[in-house]
Design a protein around this motif. Structure first.
Motif, short mmCIF file in Angstrom:
data_model
loop_
_atom_site.label_atom_id
_atom_site.label_comp_id
_atom_site.label_asym_id
_atom_site.label_seq_id
_atom_site.Cartn_x
_atom_site.Cartn_y
_atom_site.Cartn_z
N ARG A 158 4.00 12.07 -9.68
CA ARG A 158 2.77 11.23 -9.60
C ARG A 158 2.61 10.75 -11.24
O ARG A 158 2.32 9.53 -11.36
CB ARG A 158 1.41 11.69 -8.81
CG ARG A 158 0.28 10.83 -9.06
CD ARG A 158 0.41 9.75 -8.26
NE ARG A 158 -0.53 8.76 -8.41
CZ ARG A 158 -0.75 7.98 -9.45
NH1 ARG A 158 0.20 7.53 -10.25
NH2 ARG A 158 -1.79 7.07 -9.26
N LEU A 211 3.36 3.48 -3.78
CA LEU A 211 3.45 4.78 -4.47
C LEU A 211 4.11 5.94 -3.36
O LEU A 211 4.75 6.81 -3.71
CB LEU A 211 2.07 5.21 -4.69
CG LEU A 211 1.56 6.62 -5.22
CD1 LEU A 211 2.25 6.90 -6.50
CD2 LEU A 211 -0.05 6.81 -5.49
N SER A 212 3.82 6.15 -2.24
CA SER A 212 4.23 7.03 -1.24
C SER A 212 5.83 6.96 -1.31
O SER A 212 6.34 8.10 -1.38
CB SER A 212 3.55 6.85 0.22
OG SER A 212 4.12 5.94 0.64
N LEU A 267 7.13 8.47 -4.62
CA LEU A 267 6.98 10.21 -4.50
C LEU A 267 8.07 10.57 -3.67
O LEU A 267 8.62 11.48 -3.81
CB LEU A 267 5.57 10.50 -4.08
CG LEU A 267 4.45 10.11 -4.89
CD1 LEU A 267 3.09 10.63 -4.22
CD2 LEU A 267 4.61 10.76 -6.18
N ARG A 299 0.83 -1.24 -0.08
CA ARG A 299 -0.01 0.24 0.01
C ARG A 299 0.76 1.38 -0.08
O ARG A 299 0.27 2.39 -0.25
CB ARG A 299 -0.90 0.01 1.19
CG ARG A 299 -0.29 0.17 2.48
CD ARG A 299 -1.41 -0.15 3.65
NE ARG A 299 -1.51 -1.59 3.76
CZ ARG A 299 -2.35 -2.23 4.59
NH1 ARG A 299 -3.01 -1.36 5.53
NH2 ARG A 299 -2.38 -3.30 4.60
N GLN A 300 2.04 1.12 0.38
CA GLN A 300 2.95 2.17 0.55
C GLN A 300 4.13 2.48 -0.84
O GLN A 300 4.76 3.37 -0.75
CB GLN A 300 4.01 2.11 1.84
CG GLN A 300 3.00 2.25 2.97
CD GLN A 300 3.85 1.89 4.31
OE1 GLN A 300 4.73 2.74 4.61
NE2 GLN A 300 3.93 0.69 4.65
N LEU A 336 0.27 2.60 -11.25
CA LEU A 336 0.15 1.86 -9.92
C LEU A 336 -0.91 0.78 -10.30
O LEU A 336 -1.83 1.04 -10.98
CB LEU A 336 -0.29 2.84 -8.99
CG LEU A 336 -0.52 2.41 -7.67
CD1 LEU A 336 0.73 1.82 -6.87
CD2 LEU A 336 -1.18 3.46 -6.92
#
Lengths: 278, 278
Positions: free
Chosen positions: A200, A190-191, A194, A187-188, A205
């Motif tokens: 983005r 993408l973060s 960045l 779940r992390q 994703l």
């Protein structure tokens, strides 16, 4: 459930545990990258690909088969696994590949070396995964891609929910945390990308799953996990960190054997996937 | 995250909540069935398909488009949603479809009526889902197929993990349980099918995911959930069961609005899928 060779884990995998690792290929573990890889290959058959945290090299070797005119480099922090990776390549008759020792935090390559940089089930095991991604970005050519696929271990679901299997799940999460990793990696992703400086709009994703539920799949999974619980690096590390007793590990192994015999048994986990266009 | 029309939930969906339901199609929500459907269609273009728990009918209508010479029946326990389903079909210019009221536990059809019987996000909301599957098997022809896709709500992952969103997740799980449902449906689908009398060899089991993470997807998701929290059946039911206060619901809605604005925001869930060969 897929467990890569994590840093510091010795490569003395018993045979069934090796099987559990080595059934993995680009097709099972990099499906989100393959359309892009094939598209890039149309324009340049001589693509170079870096597989970071290659472990026993089955995914690297399958990339080499997909890119017969390309060149694959597999790198792992643990030098003891590399002879096994080399053997996997030789058995498959693959020449366009090499394996090296090195850390994801300090890749031994110049800036902009590779067309494609890939990792799977590596970022989940380490602290500051954004620094690792930044390093993967550094060694990737302009217009190249970085692909990562990491499980979200908190989403692992097991049926039937035998109490010892619930304990096993907690043990594995504890082991990841004890090494500085984040079990809820998927779940992390993408973060983390960045935070590594990616915008983005550069990121595609997606999510997929890994699972075991057929008689053959249950057997491979159960035998691999039983061997980890009864011997090898995972057991030693868990004992060292006080995450369980030998008796408890034996109870968990017996529960996995019981699970494998059940017709309604399943194990599945959500996998996070990113594809970064540099 | 996908929420079907559950029994007893009134159909007074505000517009954004309707959008959240109505973006679903056979392509998004029945991908595990489509190869089999296309294969069956090659031998018989006049296939009949029953969509159980059709809600506002967008999935049923997309099945009707895939089977222009077939015939689709959508059924829902809630008669108030059926005019909306009819309107969706009419807007799409679809004629080979009809919608009826009826319960999944007592389908108003003779034995062996349909070639394909499908449900999505229905079994998760009800008690004794094996009885529902047995009834779906009953109305399916010999050599027909039964397909179900159900979320495993316990695997839902949300990033960033804002505290009010964690509370929202628990609220939704509580609502499912209060209606007799099982939030961890996805992992149990196979066991439910076996309990309905199916043999393991008849079942193809797979897993996929549903997710929201793009700017557009985040907006649809957030607006739909905010409307559910600020008005409509879900809010009424949650207040009735004492699962939260109006203030708490408003805080959750504001957290969804905050989430939708974040570049690294995501929401994903594992979906269990079965295809039963009768």
């Amino acid at each position: 459930m897929e467990h890569d060779q994590s840093p510091g884990e010795p490569p003395n995998h018993p045979p069934a545990q090796a099987t559990l690792h080595e059934i993995r290929t680009a097709e099972t573990s990099a499906a989100h990258l393959l359309p892009k890889l094939h598209s890039m290959k149309e324009f340049n058959p001589h693509l170079t690909l870096l597989d970071v945290g290659c472990g026993s090299g089955t995914i690297s070797v399958s990339f080499a088969k997909l890119l017969p005119d390309g060149y694959i480099t597999g790198i792992d922090v643990n030098p003891k696994i590399l002879p096994r990776a080399q053997a996997v390549a030789e058995t498959a008759g693959i020449k366009n590949i090499e394996f090296k020792q090195g850390s994801i935090f300090q890749l031994p390559f110049a800036d902009e070396t590779f067309d494609i940089t890939y990792c799977h089930q590596v970022l989940i095991h380490i602290g500051s995964p954004w620094d690792a991604l930044r390093e993967m970005l550094r060694v990737t050519k302009r217009s190249g891609v970085i692909a990562a696929r990491e499980g979200d271990y908190e989403t692992e679901c097991i049926w039937p929910e035998l109490p010892e299997l619930v304990k096993f799940h907690k043990l594995m999460a504890g082991l990841m945390r004890s090494g500085g990793g984040a079990p809820a990696a998927g779940r992390q992703l993408l973060s983390w990308a960045l935070r590594a400086g990616v915008e983005r709009r550069q990121v595609t994703l997606s999510y997929s799953t890994s699972s075991y539920n057929t008689p053959g799949g249950r057997k491979i999974c159960s035998q691999g996990l039983c061997e980890q619980l009864r011997g090898g690096g995972l057991r030693e590390k868990a004992l060292k960190f006080g995450l369980g007793t030998e008796n408890e590990f034996e109870e968990m192994a017996q529960a996995w054997e019981e699970w494998a015999e059940k017709e309604d048994a399943m194990l599945a986990m959500l996998q996070g996937e990113i594809l970064i266009q540099k």
